[in-house]
Each structure stands twice: as structure tokens, then as C-alpha cells.
Design a protein around this motif. Structure first.
Motif, PDB file in Angstrom:
ATOM      1  N   LEU A  19       1.258  -1.367  -0.076  1.00 51.56           N
ATOM      2  CA  LEU A  19       0.399   0.019  -0.028  1.00 51.56           C
ATOM      3  C   LEU A  19       0.415   1.321   0.089  1.00 51.56           C
ATOM      4  O   LEU A  19       1.697   1.721   0.927  1.00 51.56           O
ATOM      5  CB  LEU A  19      -0.725  -0.086   1.207  1.00 51.56           C
ATOM      6  N   ILE A  39      -4.696   7.222   3.707  1.00 54.62           N
ATOM      7  CA  ILE A  39      -3.696   6.310   2.285  1.00 54.62           C
ATOM      8  C   ILE A  39      -5.184   6.102   0.778  1.00 54.62           C
ATOM      9  O   ILE A  39      -6.515   6.762   0.640  1.00 54.62           O
ATOM     10  CB  ILE A  39      -3.793   4.676   2.166  1.00 54.62           C
ATOM     11  N   GLY A  72      -7.921   2.038   0.897  1.00 58.95           N
ATOM     12  CA  GLY A  72      -7.040   1.315   1.712  1.00 58.95           C
ATOM     13  C   GLY A  72      -7.110   2.231   3.574  1.00 58.95           C
ATOM     14  O   GLY A  72      -6.062   1.616   4.397  1.00 58.95           O
ATOM     15  N   THR A  73      -8.237   3.233   3.444  1.00 58.20           N
ATOM     16  CA  THR A  73      -7.928   3.981   5.043  1.00 58.20           C
ATOM     17  C   THR A  73      -8.453   3.266   5.931  1.00 58.20           C
ATOM     18  O   THR A  73      -9.452   2.316   5.858  1.00 58.20           O
ATOM     19  CB  THR A  73      -8.218   5.403   4.479  1.00 58.20           C
ATOM     20  N   THR A  74      -7.560   3.937   7.125  1.00 56.90           N
ATOM     21  CA  THR A  74      -7.794   2.681   8.204  1.00 56.90           C
ATOM     22  C   THR A  74      -7.808   3.645   9.649  1.00 56.90           C
ATOM     23  O   THR A  74      -6.866   4.911   9.317  1.00 56.90           O
ATOM     24  CB  THR A  74      -7.454   0.962   8.602  1.00 56.90           C
ATOM     25  N   ARG A 265      -2.788   2.906  -7.505  1.00 60.33           N
ATOM     26  CA  ARG A 265      -2.692   2.007  -6.764  1.00 60.33           C
ATOM     27  C   ARG A 265      -2.085   0.803  -7.744  1.00 60.33           C
ATOM     28  O   ARG A 265      -2.255   0.330  -8.726  1.00 60.33           O
ATOM     29  CB  ARG A 265      -4.232   1.286  -7.177  1.00 60.33           C
TER      30      ARG A 265
END
Length: 266
Positions: A19, A39, A72-74, A265
Motif C-alpha cells: 500500500l 491512504i 485503503g484508509t483505516t 494503486r
């Protein structure tokens, strides 16, 4: 109006070897220490608006549409519930519900300029984080007009961007005048003495040209100006003798590379 674009600090991080994200804290460029791991992927950060005119009437305009993928963000504090985008052109920032519309957010720019975009996310605990990305939007105008005679015709185009960022780097113009000889169908036609005049918003002459066009012939005039003062510029063309058909091609351009690098990506 949006804020003037500022110098950007772009940091690319690797997460789990696969990532890659472009991150920058929105608060004064300080390193972000909150719970959100942001992300953002984007295939491109530039584009060109296409605008057409015919006989003085505006036709189709195609803006520059870009997408930002935040899937992809957490967050260590909770689930990501919204993704956000401030386009930097003075319009209302967008907040998109991830559960309803997904984590990819798109926007279409309709005006040229260099824009500082803020892309971010909000988690279920109300924590928010965003990064800034520089977007470059050029503009290309095609403009056609028939039967231009001694009275002439004026095309107007706006050099000012839709924010208080930098002006365009240059304007590039190509204009073609066609003498079809329509004024003298029985005698074979005459000549057309064509004049082009490019003026800035203060009506200062930026560039001009005179050309003689024989019956059934065409001539092209081109000019480039790196003096791009703000306001509405005018491109005037007239013809003594035969009337002419004129097609303008106007490009308002910013410096290539002034936008952020793409981050597709992997």
C-alpha cells in the motif's frame, strides 16, 4: 474563492509492502499523529477542459474529472464512515458516506487553474484527517465564426483562474481564416485583407497580424504570450474585401509539473 495554493510537502509511505499513500497533515504541514492512517490513490493530477463555440454561441464544455481512492484508509479508533474532498475552486467541499457510495470520491473541474485539493476521511469517533494534492487544469477552446467582414468579430476568453492562485503560464493561439470567395461567385472572387488583434483586459495590444488571402485560399496566424494578466482577453478579427470563415484555437496553459505526482494503486 479558494485559498492561494501553498508549497506542498508530499510523503509517500509503504504499508504492508503493497500500500502506497500520499500523505500530508492539513494543519501547517506538521506530522500527523492521530488514529487515521490515510491512504489515497489517484491516477492523474492534471487535465484539460475542452470548450467549443460556434457562431458566437457556446456549445459543449467537457470538464476535467479526477478520482481519489481512499479505500485503503483505516483508523485505530473506529471505522471510516466518510471520505471528503475540497476541490480548491471555491465550491462546497464534498463529504461522501462510505457505506452508501464507497470510498472513491470524484469531482469535475469546470475552470482552469492550479488548485490545492484536500482529500480526507472521518472515522466513527469523529476523527478527521486529510492530505493536500496539487491539481493542474488547462483549458482548450475551439471557436468558429462565418462571414467575418469589415465590422469584424470579437472572441472573449477569461484568463483569470477561479481561485487566487497563480495565473496561467502562457496562452497559445492558432487562428485560420478561409477565403471561400463567396462575395464574388461569378467573377471568381477577390482578396481578403485580414487583421488579427489580441488584447488583454486593459485593452493593451498583446499581438497582431495582417495577411492577404487570395480567393479560395486560407492563412493561419499563430501567437504565444507568456504575459498572462488577469481578466477578460479579446481576440478580434476583421476582413476587408472578401468575408472569411475564421476558426480560433486557444489554449490557456499552466506549467507542466506544477501538479503533484500521480499515485496510482499498485
Amino acid at each position: 474563492m479558494a485559498k492561494r495554493p501553498q508549497s506542498l510537502l508530499l510523503v509517500f509511505i509503504l504499508c504492508a509492502m503493497s500500500l502506497a499513500g500520499c500523505t500530508e497533515d492539513s494543519a501547517m504541514g506538521d506530522e500527523y499523529t492521530g488514529p487515521i492512517s490515510l491512504i489515497v490513490y489517484y491516477d492523474t493530477t492534471s487535465g484539460q477542459i475542452e470548450e467549443t463555440w460556434s457562431q458566437g454561441t457556446q456549445g459543449q464544455t467537457t470538464g476535467v474529472s479526477l478520482s481519489f481512492d481512499l479505500a485503503g484508509t483505516t483508523s485505530s479508533a473506529g471505522a471510516i464512515v466518510s471520505v471528503t474532498l475540497d476541490p480548491g475552486d471555491g465550491t462546497t467541499p464534498i463529504e461522501q458516506n462510505v457505506g452508501e457510495d464507497g470510498a472513491e470520491i470524484s469531482y469535475e473541474w469546470q475552470t482552469h487553474g492550479l488548485f490545492t485539493v484536500a482529500a480526507g476521511a472521518i472515522d466513527s469517533e469523529g476523527n478527521a484527517h486529510n492530505i493536500t494534492i496539487k491539481i493542474r487544469v488547462d483549458k482548450h477552446i475551439t471557436y468558429g465564426i462565418n462571414n467575418v467582414g469589415e465590422d469584424g468579430h470579437t472572441m472573449t476568453f477569461r484568463m483569470s483562474p477561479d481561485n487566487d492562485g497563480p495565473l496561467a503560464n502562457r496562452v497559445v493561439i492558432k487562428s485560420t481564416a478561409d477565403n471561400t470567395g463567396g462575395d464574388f461567385p461569378l467573377t471568381g472572387g477577390g482578396t481578403a485583407e485580414v487583421t488579427w488583434e489580441l488584447k488583454d483586459a486593459e485593452e493593451t495590444m498583446v499581438s497582431s497580424e495582417d495577411k492577404t488571402i487570395a480567393d479560395g485560399s486560407s492563412e493561419e496566424w499563430s501567437t504565444t504570450s507568456q504575459s498572462t494578466s488577469e481578466g477578460d482577453w479579446t481576440l478580434f478579427v476583421s476582413s476587408e474585401g472578401d468575408s472569411v470563415t475564421v476558426n480560433h484555437d486557444v489554449s490557456i496553459l499552466y506549467i507542466e509539473g506544477s501538479e503533484s505526482p500521480a499515485n496510482p494503486r499498485p
